[in-house]
Write a protein that holds these residues in place. Structure first.
Motif, PDB file in Angstrom:
ATOM      1  N   VAL A 269      51.164  31.711  41.084  1.00  0.00           N
ATOM      2  CA  VAL A 269      52.272  32.525  40.539  1.00  0.00           C
ATOM      3  C   VAL A 269      51.729  33.345  39.367  1.00  0.00           C
ATOM      4  N   GLU A 271      52.866  35.994  37.845  1.00  0.00           N
ATOM      5  CA  GLU A 271      53.831  36.395  36.804  1.00  0.00           C
ATOM      6  C   GLU A 271      53.985  35.275  35.777  1.00  0.00           C
ATOM      7  N   SER A 292      59.796  32.299  35.598  1.00  0.00           N
ATOM      8  CA  SER A 292      59.112  33.125  36.582  1.00  0.00           C
ATOM      9  C   SER A 292      58.663  32.286  37.795  1.00  0.00           C
ATOM     10  N   THR A 296      59.931  32.615  41.739  1.00  0.00           N
ATOM     11  CA  THR A 296      58.979  32.877  42.831  1.00  0.00           C
ATOM     12  C   THR A 296      59.011  31.783  43.899  1.00  0.00           C
TER      13      THR A 296
END
Ligand code: FAD
Length: 332
Positions: A269, A271, A292, A296
């Motif tokens: 991930v 981000e 975040s 996701t």
């Protein structure tokens, strides 16, 4: 009682012999290491190899080399999870990996199960990890013997989940995997070894043998692994969180956040990692990363425990993992 199908069992003493045996056996042949995943799968007819090529007699696969003073470390694919967890240099310089190995299943299975087998683990699903008769009663699924995905019936792809504990850690650490083929050897980054496909879940050719995992030198980074499962003593992860950060002073210069057991491959991930880069892992940055990762992660309804709760746990466990790294940095 579930019975094993008949098969021939071959015991090569070298990589070269093993590769030749696999080539001769063709698609009917499979490698086996500890057998802790493959043998139960064979009993349920998930895999039905006619020839098993054991990797357990190949000494070169059981070595751990390097790692002195935090230098790069190389771990043979045949090292058992127990040895991995207890190895001094692994637990000293790669505690996240030692922890992931320790959290796999039970002591007996860790004594047999290998690091390589854990990384090549078959993907799992509630509609797949069942007996042959159970699967037949629902007309099977596309992962084996059928045509449909029962998790998402209109889906053209299989959503079975990567449930390996060590896989997300190797991706977070930026490990390199060495693969031996009949004619050559190649090295792939851990992140390219796994494929987001429940059926073709590894980029490795079926004949290739994963021989070793190379871990980067210790140069100012830290990492951890957190696992969610129903029973603390025994179960596969329904969520794994591996986090790696590179410190420069008290600031995060680089980071990787990887989720296990929410997709067919470990899920990087970016981000979430970006949310903490440049911070000292203050509460706000950690909350942004956790948010975040939560956004996701799209776990499917095909493992233990409820979907909504597993998704919510992504936020909680990413936060806990990052807090652990912050506390270790600031309080030793
Ligand atoms: C009750 C139970 C609980 C479990 N819990 C967990 C858990 O919590 N977490 C977890 O991660 N796993 C769990 N497992 C799965 C399994 O025990 C481990 O993943 C173990 O590490 C598998 O290693 P192995 O050597 O036994 O693999 P094997 O069963 O021998 O092989 C698994 C697969 O990898 C391939 N393979 C093995 N080694 C190589 C190699 N070097 N090169 C190429 N291909 C190779 C085999 O062909 C096979 O397809 C559990 C299993 C059981 C039965």
């Amino acid at each position: 009682m579930l019975r094993m199908p008949e098969f021939r069992y071959l015991q090569p003493k070298s990589l070269r012999q093993a590769l030749k045996m696999k080539e001769d056996a063709g698609p009917e042949g499979m490698y086996v290491a500890g057998g802790t995943d493959l043998y139960p799968n064979m009993k349920r007819r998930h895999q039905e190899p006619k020839v098993l090529i054991s990797l357990s007699g190949i000494r070169a696969l059981s070595r751990i080399t390097g790692g002195a003073g935090g230098a790069a470390l190389s771990i043979g694919a045949g090292v058992t999870l127990t040895s991995l967890h207890h190895h001094r240099r692994v637990s000293l310089h790669y505690p996240a990996l030692a922890r992931a190995a320790e959290l796999v299943s039970t002591p007996l299975l860790r004594n047999m199960g290998t690091f390589g087998g854990n990384l090549c683990l078959d993907t799992r699903c509630n509609y797949y990890n069942q007996t042959y008769e159970w699967r037949k009663a629902i007309d099977f699924c596309m992962k084996k013997d059928g045509a449909i995905c029962w998790v998402a019936p209109s889906s053209p792809r299989c959503w079975a989940v990567n449930s390996s504990d060590t896989a997300p850690v190797t991706v977070a650490l930026g490990a390199q995997f060495v693969l031996a083929g009949a004619d050559d050897e190649r090295t792939v980054p851990a992140s390219n070894f796994f494929r987001d496909d429940g059926i073709r879940y590894l980029s490795k050719h079926p004949n290739e043998i994963l021989t070793e995992v190379r871990l980067p030198a210790q140069n100012g980074w830290d990492a951890t692994y957190w696992k969610v499962r129903r029973r603390g003593a025994f179960d596969f992860p329904v969520l794994g969180v591996a986090v790696w950060v590179k410190w420069e002073g008290n600031l995060v210069a680089d980071a990787r956040v990887v989720l296990g057991a929410v997709a067919s491959s470990p899920l990087l991930v970016s981000e979430a990692a970006q949310a903490v880069v440049g911070s000292d892992l203050d509460d706000e940055a950690i909350a942004a990363a956790a948010r975040s990762a939560f956004k996701t992660a799209k776990p499917m309804d095909n493992t233990d425990l409820t979907l909504a709760w597993r998704k919510e746990m992504v936020r909680t466990y990413v936060r806990r993992a990052l807090e652990e790294l912050r506390d270790r940095r600031h309080h030793g």
